[in-house]
Design an enzyme around this catalytic site. Structure first.
Site, short mmCIF file in Angstrom:
data_model
loop_
_atom_site.label_atom_id
_atom_site.label_comp_id
_atom_site.label_asym_id
_atom_site.label_seq_id
_atom_site.Cartn_x
_atom_site.Cartn_y
_atom_site.Cartn_z
N THR A 309 73.97 36.79 72.99
CA THR A 309 73.65 36.53 71.59
C THR A 309 74.05 35.10 71.26
O THR A 309 75.16 34.66 71.61
CB THR A 309 74.37 37.50 70.65
OG1 THR A 309 73.92 38.83 70.92
CG2 THR A 309 74.07 37.17 69.19
N PHE A 311 75.02 32.39 68.50
CA PHE A 311 75.58 32.25 67.16
C PHE A 311 75.56 30.78 66.76
O PHE A 311 75.69 29.89 67.62
CB PHE A 311 77.03 32.76 67.10
CG PHE A 311 77.19 34.23 67.39
CD1 PHE A 311 77.38 35.13 66.35
CD2 PHE A 311 77.16 34.70 68.68
CE1 PHE A 311 77.54 36.49 66.61
CE2 PHE A 311 77.32 36.05 68.96
CZ PHE A 311 77.50 36.94 67.92
#
Length: 433
Positions: A309, A311
């Site tokens: 992921t 960010f």
């Protein structure tokens, strides 16, 4: 009021006080002297007032304050010496002494305040230094509860930071805007689940700037209360992205259960523990299991081990772009003619050999539908979009500056969301990293 600053030619207040103290060989109590100097161009007489070293009222005479800085400094120094002498006389006699005019000058108003140990310390040059490079003492907002992957991303981006949990993405944005937090760390895309559209919309709605990125390997675990077996489960709860990333693995585990979405992964684990749900499991991190007293039924249940992921870190002010390290720039643009100019925009980067790492389209909220009149076939309706683009170049790079100058010619709206260092940490899918 005219501001005055001491000069090197003036009387040294500290030396006079020190010599006076040594001559009497009496240690006075600590006092803080605050001088209020009133001055006007006509050298008008100052107001009268009352003061006493022990707090009792005492009348002092009026006079004339010299207009020059030297007169003011002399009066202040002599007065300070006089105060020390008066205090020593009072301590020895046990009475209260009155302070009068000094050398024909009207005395300056004084407030004598006892200094305590809890008084704030004066600022030093270290207090004006920039924020720590590694995030020490920074307050970083993230969406979720302790144990969320966003908390881990905040710790990776800013070690030693004070992580602040927020129940919604919107709250994390507002925490930075309202100076409650210094940074916000929010997910924008996942290698399996794709873009987190909510945060792309919020990037345009708020005026925060992207100042960095961090890529976090995501290792999902199936969590339940101690003693619960997989055969007892009737449902699995987690964030929608986590459920999508583990869909195939859950089927392989033989879990024919309902799958319900909640706000975040760690929040699902907290909910099970708080309500003692023995028929429900959560998809969350191993840290969430430790925090909320759950057991791990299965580990590494994401459908692909290369589950990452991305960010972004948000701040109120942008950082200064540089060219000594790999940078990435994020922009958003739109055009009143719709997608017909998209090729021209992308060619501005291609001609300058600038690599694009992402392109995302989102509905234009202010004008979602564009109506086009055509005399031959009637009226056509098209959807309007905003385009988000990430490219590998710093805004300090001349190529990027020229590319954006050309893009601006083809668009009706263009905004730079941030120019920031790329996350160049090596990728390893093992859990230990």
């Amino acid at each position: 009021m005219q501001s005055l600053t001491p000069s090197s030619s003036g009387v040294n207040l500290k030396s006079l006080i020190r010599s006076k103290i040594q001559s009497h060989r009496v240690i006075p109590s600590r006092l803080l002297i605050k001088c209020a100097y009133r001055f006007d161009s006509s050298n008008a007489a100052a107001n009268t007032g009352t003061i006493n070293t022990n707090g009792a009222p005492s009348t002092y005479n009026t006079g004339h304050v010299g207009a020059s800085r030297a007169d003011w400094q002399s009066s202040c120094a002599i007065l300070a010496s006089k105060v020390m002498s008066q205090q020593q006389d009072t301590e020895m006699s046990g009475g209260a002494g009155n302070i009068t005019a000094v050398n024909g000058h009207k005395m300056i108003d004084l407030d004598l305040v006892a200094i305590t140990d809890n008084q704030p310390k004066p600022l030093t040059i270290t207090d004006l230094s920039p924020a720590p490079m590694h995030g020490a003492q920074l307050r970083v907002a993230y969406q979720g509860v302790p144990g969320a992957y966003s908390e881990a991303a905040a710790g990776k981006a800013y070690p030693k930071c004070d992580a602040i949990p927020c129940d919604q993405f919107e709250v994390a944005f507002q925490a930075v805007e309202l100076w409650i937090a210094d940074r916000a760390v929010l997910p924008v895309e996942n290698s399996l689940g794709g873009s987190i559209h909510r945060n792309y919309d919020l990037l345009l709605r708020h005026r925060l700037h992207i100042v960095g990125e961090v890529q976090l390997p995501v290792h999902h675990c199936l969590l339940a209360l101690p003693g619960v077996r997989k055969e007892y489960l009737t449902r699995v709860i987690s964030h929608p992205q986590a459920l999508a990333q583990c869909e195939l693995t859950l089927t392989k585990l033989g879990l024919n259960v309902a799958r319900e979405a909640v706000d975040d992964t760690a929040g699902a684990a907290e909910y099970i523990a708080a309500n003692n749900l023995r028929d429900t499991a959560a998809i969350a991190s191993a840290r969430a299991a430790d925090l909320y007293g759950l057991q791990i039924l299965a580990e590494g249940i994401q459908d692909d081990s290369s589950n990452v992921t991305r960010f972004v870190m948000l701040a109120r002010e942008p950082i200064i772009p540089r060219t000594d390290r790999p940078f990435k720039t994020s922009i958003v643009f739109a055009h009143h003619e719709g997608t017909s100019v998209l090729f021209k925009v992308l060619s501005a980067f291609a001609f300058r050999n600038i690599s694009l790492t992402k392109i995302e389209s989102r509905p234009h909220r202010n004008r979602p539908i564009r109506v086009v009149d055509d005399a031959n076939v009637g009226t056509a309706k098209h959807f309007e979009y905003m385009f988000y683009v990430d490219f590998e170049a710093s805004m300090a790079d001349v190529r990027a500056q020229n590319a954006l100058a050309e893009v601006q010619e083809f668009t009706s709206f263009l905004r730079v969301l941030g120019s920031y260092p790329m996350d160049m940490t090596p990728w390893c899918p093992s859990r230990e990293d």
